[in-house]
Design a protein around this motif. Structure first.
Motif, short mmCIF file in Angstrom:
data_model
loop_
_atom_site.label_atom_id
_atom_site.label_comp_id
_atom_site.label_asym_id
_atom_site.label_seq_id
_atom_site.Cartn_x
_atom_site.Cartn_y
_atom_site.Cartn_z
N PHE A 1 36.26 42.73 27.69
CA PHE A 1 36.33 43.77 26.66
C PHE A 1 37.22 44.91 27.11
N GLY A 2 37.29 45.16 28.42
CA GLY A 2 38.23 46.15 28.92
C GLY A 2 39.67 45.73 28.66
N TRP A 3 39.95 44.44 28.85
CA TRP A 3 41.28 43.92 28.56
C TRP A 3 41.59 44.02 27.07
N ARG A 4 40.57 43.82 26.23
CA ARG A 4 40.76 43.98 24.79
C ARG A 4 41.21 45.41 24.47
N SER B 1 32.30 39.75 34.19
CA SER B 1 33.37 39.04 33.48
C SER B 1 33.46 39.48 32.03
N ALA B 2 32.32 39.59 31.37
CA ALA B 2 32.32 40.02 29.96
C ALA B 2 32.84 41.45 29.82
N TRP C 1 26.30 39.65 27.97
CA TRP C 1 25.52 40.81 28.41
C TRP C 1 25.64 41.91 27.36
N ARG C 2 24.54 42.43 26.89
CA ARG C 2 24.55 43.34 25.75
C ARG C 2 25.43 44.58 25.93
N PRO C 3 25.39 45.24 27.10
CA PRO C 3 26.23 46.45 27.23
C PRO C 3 27.71 46.16 27.44
#
Length: 288
Positions: free
Chosen positions: A48-51, A43-44, A134-136
Motif C-alpha cells: 500500500f505504501g508503493w500504491r 508485505s501488505a 492485515w487490517r491496518p
C-alpha cells in the motif's frame, strides 16, 4: 442448412455439455489446490505504501507541497526575519533551518488525512476491507508512502538552506540523525490526520480542522525565536509543546550535540500519538 447437418451440430453441443466439468468438480479441484499464502503485515503495508508512491507518479503535482512549499518557507522566513532577529541572514539561518524544517514537515502531514478522505469518498476503502490482509495495512501504507514525501521535503530544504549559508556542525551523521528523528515523529503525527480523514465527511473539513490544530502547535514553539523572550505563561506552553521538543532535538543533533532529554520527549510523544490516535483510527476504520 440440411437436417443432417443440424442434427450433427446438436449432437456435438450435447457432447460438449456432457464433457464439461460440473460445478462440484470445479469446487473440489479448487479446494485440492494449495491457496497462495496470506501476505504478511509488513508485505501488505509496503504494497500500500508503493500504491501511494504510484499515485505521485501519475499525478506529479502532488510533489508541489514537498518541493515549492518548503523552498518558499525557507526563503521567506529567513529573509523576512533574519536581519531583525539575528542581525543577518547568515546568523539566523543557523538557528532557523532545523526549526523551519520541523515546522514544514509537520504541516505537510495533514495531506495524509486528505488522501484518506478522498479514497473513502470514492469507495476505495470498501474494496480494501474485503481483502484477506492485515487490517491496518492500508493506513500504515499511506503513512509509509508519505514518509518518502517528508524525506524529499527535508532534502530540498537542507539544500536551499546550505545554498544561503546554513552549515550543520554535526556533519552528515548529525543531519541523518536529525532527519531520522523527524521522520519518526512525522509518521506518528500523521495518525491524527488519518483519524480526521475517517471522521469528517469532506476533504475541505479535514483541511480546515488540520489548520486549526497545526498552526498553534507550530507557531507557538521555538521554531523562530528562543522562548526566553516570551511571557511566562506562554513559555510554559511553548516549552512543553511536542513541536518544540522535536525542533530542539533536530537543531542540537545537526549541531553535533546529543540532547538526551529532547530526544526522549520526541520519541515519547511519537509513541503516545501512535497509541492514542492509531487506536482511534483503526476503530473508526473497522466501523466505517
Amino acid at each position: 442448412m440440411s437436417t443432417a447437418t443440424t442434427s450433427k451440430s446438436t449432437k456435438d453441443m450435447a457432447d460438449l455439455v456432457l464433457e464439461a466439468p460440473r460445478a462440484e468438480d470445479l469446487a473440489a479441484l479448487l479446494v485440492s489446490k494449495d491457496r497462495p499464502p496470506r501476505p504478511s503485515a509488513l508485505s501488505a503495508s509496503f504494497t500500500f505504501g508503493w500504491r501511494a508512491m504510484l499515485k505521485i507518479k501519475h499525478v506529479p503535482e502532488q510533489l508541489f507541497d514537498v518541493t515549492a512549499f518548503p523552498i518558499m518557507m525557507v526563503l521567506m522566513y529567513t529573509y523576512l526575519f533574519g536581519g531583525a532577529l539575528a542581525g543577518s541572514v547568515s546568523a539566523y539561518i543557523q538557528f532557523l533551518l532545523p526549526g523551519i524544517l520541523t515546522m514544514s514537515v509537520v504541516m505537510i502531514t495533514m495531506y495524509t488525512g486528505v488522501a484518506v478522505n478522498t479514497d473513502i469518498t470514492k469507495g476505495v476503502f470498501d474494496r480494501f476491507r474485503t481483502l484477506p490482509i492485515w487490517r491496518p495495512a492500508p493506513m500504515v501504507g499511506y503513512l509509509l508512502g508519505d514518509v518518502v514525501r517528508y524525506f524529499i521535503a527535508s532534502v530540498v530544504m537542507l539544500g536551499v538552506g546550505m545554498i544561503i549559508g546554513y552549515r550543520p556542525h554535526g556533519g552528515p551523521l548529525g543531519v541523518v540523525l536529525g532527519i531520522a528523528l523527524l521522520m519518526v515523529f512525522s509518521f506518528a503525527f500523521s495518525w491524527i490526520w488519518t483519524m480526521f480523514g475517517l471522521l469528517l465527511r469532506t476533504e475541505k473539513s479535514v483541511m480546515g480542522v488540520s489548520m486549526m490544530v497545526i498552526f498553534p502547535l507550530t507557531f507557538l514553539s521555538n521554531v523562530f525565536v528562543d522562548p526566553k523572550t516570551m511571557p511566562g505563561w506562554l513559555q510554559a506552553f511553548v516549552n512543553n509543546s511536542p513541536v518544540t521538543h522535536v525542533a530542539t532535538a533536530v537543531r542540537e543533533l545537526m549541531e553535533g550535540n546529543w540532547p538526551t532529554a529532547d530526544i526522549a520527549w520526541s520519541l515519547g510523544w511519537a509513541g503516545l500519538l501512535v497509541l492514542v490516535f492509531g487506536s482511534v483510527t483503526m476503530r473508526l476504520y473497522n466501523r466505517k
